[in-house]
Design an enzyme around this catalytic site. Structure first.
Site, PDB file in Angstrom:
ATOM      1  N   LYS B  55      23.685  24.896 105.869  1.00  0.00           N
ATOM      2  CA  LYS B  55      23.250  25.774 104.784  1.00  0.00           C
ATOM      3  C   LYS B  55      24.382  26.187 103.848  1.00  0.00           C
ATOM      4  O   LYS B  55      24.139  26.499 102.682  1.00  0.00           O
ATOM      5  CB  LYS B  55      22.608  27.035 105.374  1.00  0.00           C
ATOM      6  N   SER B  80      15.655  33.263 107.630  1.00  0.00           N
ATOM      7  CA  SER B  80      15.653  33.502 109.077  1.00  0.00           C
ATOM      8  C   SER B  80      17.066  33.533 109.614  1.00  0.00           C
ATOM      9  O   SER B  80      17.288  33.784 110.777  1.00  0.00           O
ATOM     10  CB  SER B  80      14.846  32.425 109.797  1.00  0.00           C
TER      11      SER B  80
END
Lengths: 325, 325
Positions: B55, B80
């Site tokens: 990410k 999340s």
């Protein structure tokens, strides 16, 4: 450095011999751990080596150094596990038998590794004496060649290939911290690194409960201990007559590490680096984060530090138990 | 491929932008796992990326794409966890605030990562609706720029840099297996890989309990599910309007994986590779070892397979519990 059992030539030969067989392991870094240590750290991940430990380098060099007649009878060793698995794998790749004498208290995952690679397991008692007796018996019966886990120039040369790779991957390194047990790893690493750059500092990391190297360096001769007690099951061996001269002359200092520091280092490797390390594999990280190291003025100008993550063969259950203590 | 939110040019630009900030992650291989799968596997270890997951690539590209005026007000997201930590770190590197909306059921280690990197945590309920509502409120209050976890061309471009690296590290690759959730990772990977070599197959790996992509591909439109249930907490999101066209056109198939297969893959990564993977990170390995994949004649000529290990943020206790079930 011609007086030692290995030298830069034998290490370069080893590199050529094992190049297509062993992994070139990656070097990882972490800004979080750099910040914690106050240095730039370069983690040489031998836990990702075949068999899960650096041992494959030396074993592979030894097995592929044998002439065909010697090789045909197979190889024999006694080991707490990582050398055993590595020798089994190297023998399998050469298509010869490996007879492995293993103490009954070895961790299950290390025994599994030997079996996975086709080694023939022969059990012995946990003492060094029992190991050697049983191994000698196997040599007599099979005619196999004994490949000592560390006190052997071929083994030392194979382990030394780590330095050749590491200094190419991270050329700024001024210091290498290496776990020490019998001295096969650190002697190869030291011979190669100091041959390339004599200014590189070589520091051994050793558990408090098996601090025979610190004692040997202080005494100027090999000291063995009546018993050892440490979570680092791979670091219980004593120096040999081939590794000791290198350790005596080329290892700049020994950092003695507490077991709880080693457990904390395993935890940091797991949580921050996402790397699985066995206790012996994590002791170098423990050393660089210890007050013993940080507060020693002799090492305050060690800025770019290579740390050998020597192996990752640990049962998850044992890891979890040690984290909760 | 100009019709998509990202393309090979935006991905190459992203690579130049993040090069000095992100890790070039290593590719590992294992003969044991090759033997188990019957293929040559190349594991792209994004678990070793900063923040413990891929990410960071997208977040870093997004944050460093902003002009100074926009950047000054900070960035906002709901996630999340892994995107949240990544955005916090990228914002910290640029010296701007990051406002992170996190559902209350997120794993503790992911929340810890956000806080470690200086992100400001704002809690919300577990539903996608609550996430979005709270994030919109934060945007209004701060003037910060919303950086969506996946439905954003800058994010897709950042994730696509994985393919540029991987195909340089392992040029023989003919197939890439990628975990799929919202589609940010796989769309970037597919756009870059197919632009370099249109013959490369892109396969998505998805948990049975959140198989909205398989359903979407079958229906020819985005399908969302009333609820999801899987151990892979990172794979519960649904496709967005920017990722869906790429998934529709460039993803060759979806391999649906059972949670027990994913747990087994985590275990193999731990024991054989010495790599810590979260469930989402292990699902690609689970897919390549599954009968669903092995027995599908369409994929029998996939010989050199890249597998994206997308992340390694898992609590050891949770890992241990899942292994014992």
């Amino acid at each position: 450095m011609e007086k030692y059992a290995a030298n830069i030539s034998s290490i370069r030969e080893a590199q050529a011999r094992i190049k297509s067989l062993a992994h070139t392991t990656p070097v990882l870094s972490s800004e979080s751990l750099n910040a914690m240590s106050g240095r730039q750290l370069y983690f040489k991940c031998e836990c990702f080596q075949k068999g899960g430990a650096f041992k494959f380098r030396g074993a592979c060099n030894a097995v592929f150094s044998l002439d065909d007649n010697d090789a045909a009878k197979g190889v024999v060793t006694h080991s707490s596990g990582n050398h055993a698995a590595a020798l089994s794998l190297a023998a399998k790749l050469r298509g010869i038998p490996a007879y492995i004498v293993i103490p009954k208290n070895a961790p299950q995952c290390k025994v599994d590794n030997v079996m996975r690679y086709g080694g023939q397991v022969i059990w012995c008692e946990a003492s060094l004496q029992s190991r050697q007796e049983v191994a000698n018996k196997v040599v007599k019966e099979t005619g196999g060649i004994l490949i000592h886990p560390y006190n052997d120039g071929r083994i030392m040369s194979g382990q030394g290939t780590i330095s050749l790779e590491l200094l190419e991957q991270a050329p700024l390194i001024d210091t290498i911290i290496v776990p020490i047990s019998g001295g096969g790893l650190i002697s190869g690493v030291a011979l190669a690194a100091k041959s390339i750059n004599p200014a590189i500092r070589i520091l051994a990391a050793e558990p408090r409960g098996a601090n025979d190297t610190a004692q040997s360096k202080a005494a100027g001769r090999i000291i063995t201990l009546p018993e050892t007690e440490t979570i680092a099951d791979g670091l219980r061996a004593f120096l040999g007559d081939k590794t000791w001269p290198v350790v005596r002359d080329l290892v700049d200092d020994v950092i003695v590490v507490e077991d709880n520091e080693t457990v904390e280092a395993m935890k940091l490797a797991f949580e921050i680096l996402k790397v699985v390390l066995e206790p012996s594999g994590a002791i170098g990280l423990a050393a660089v984060l210890s007050d013993t190291f940080k507060k020693n003025p002799a090492w305050k100008d060690c800025r770019n530090i290579g740390i050998i993550f020597s192996g990752g063969n640990v049962d998850l259950g044992i890891l979890w138990d040690s984290f909760r203590k």
